[in-house]
Design a protein around this motif. Sequence first.
Motif, short mmCIF file in Angstrom:
data_model
loop_
_atom_site.label_atom_id
_atom_site.label_comp_id
_atom_site.label_asym_id
_atom_site.label_seq_id
_atom_site.Cartn_x
_atom_site.Cartn_y
_atom_site.Cartn_z
N GLY A 25 -3.43 5.24 -3.54
CA GLY A 25 -3.14 4.79 -4.98
C GLY A 25 -3.94 5.73 -5.95
O GLY A 25 -3.82 5.57 -7.23
N LYS A 26 -4.80 6.51 -5.40
CA LYS A 26 -5.71 7.12 -6.37
C LYS A 26 -4.95 8.63 -6.92
O LYS A 26 -4.10 8.99 -6.06
N ASN A 33 0.83 -1.13 0.10
CA ASN A 33 0.11 0.14 0.06
C ASN A 33 0.98 1.16 0.23
O ASN A 33 0.37 2.35 -0.07
N LYS A 78 -5.78 2.61 0.96
CA LYS A 78 -6.06 2.41 -0.34
C LYS A 78 -6.08 3.51 -1.31
O LYS A 78 -5.97 3.66 -2.41
N PRO A 99 2.48 4.22 -1.40
CA PRO A 99 2.39 4.77 -2.69
C PRO A 99 3.45 4.74 -3.80
O PRO A 99 4.61 5.34 -3.39
N LEU A 100 3.32 4.54 -4.94
CA LEU A 100 4.45 4.38 -5.73
C LEU A 100 4.89 5.78 -6.22
O LEU A 100 6.18 5.72 -6.23
#
Length: 64
Positions: A45-46, A20, A42, A22-23
């Motif tokens: 990631g948006k 989870n 979650k 964040p990239l």
Amino acid sequence: MLLSNYEKKDIYFLHHRDKNYPLKVKNFYLFPPPLYCYGDVKLLGKKSIGISGSRNASEDGMCN
């Protein structure tokens, strides 16, 4: 307090190897290895925006 007690309160500790994490943050040159999060991880990631600032900005920083 155990991590599970934090999770009951929607507080999470994310290591940079966590799925989870964040990239976009992981791709920073100097990314923070741990992230402390409150709420639904979650959503990290948006699409999002970020705002940063300083409590004690320098004079040069105030001009930019």
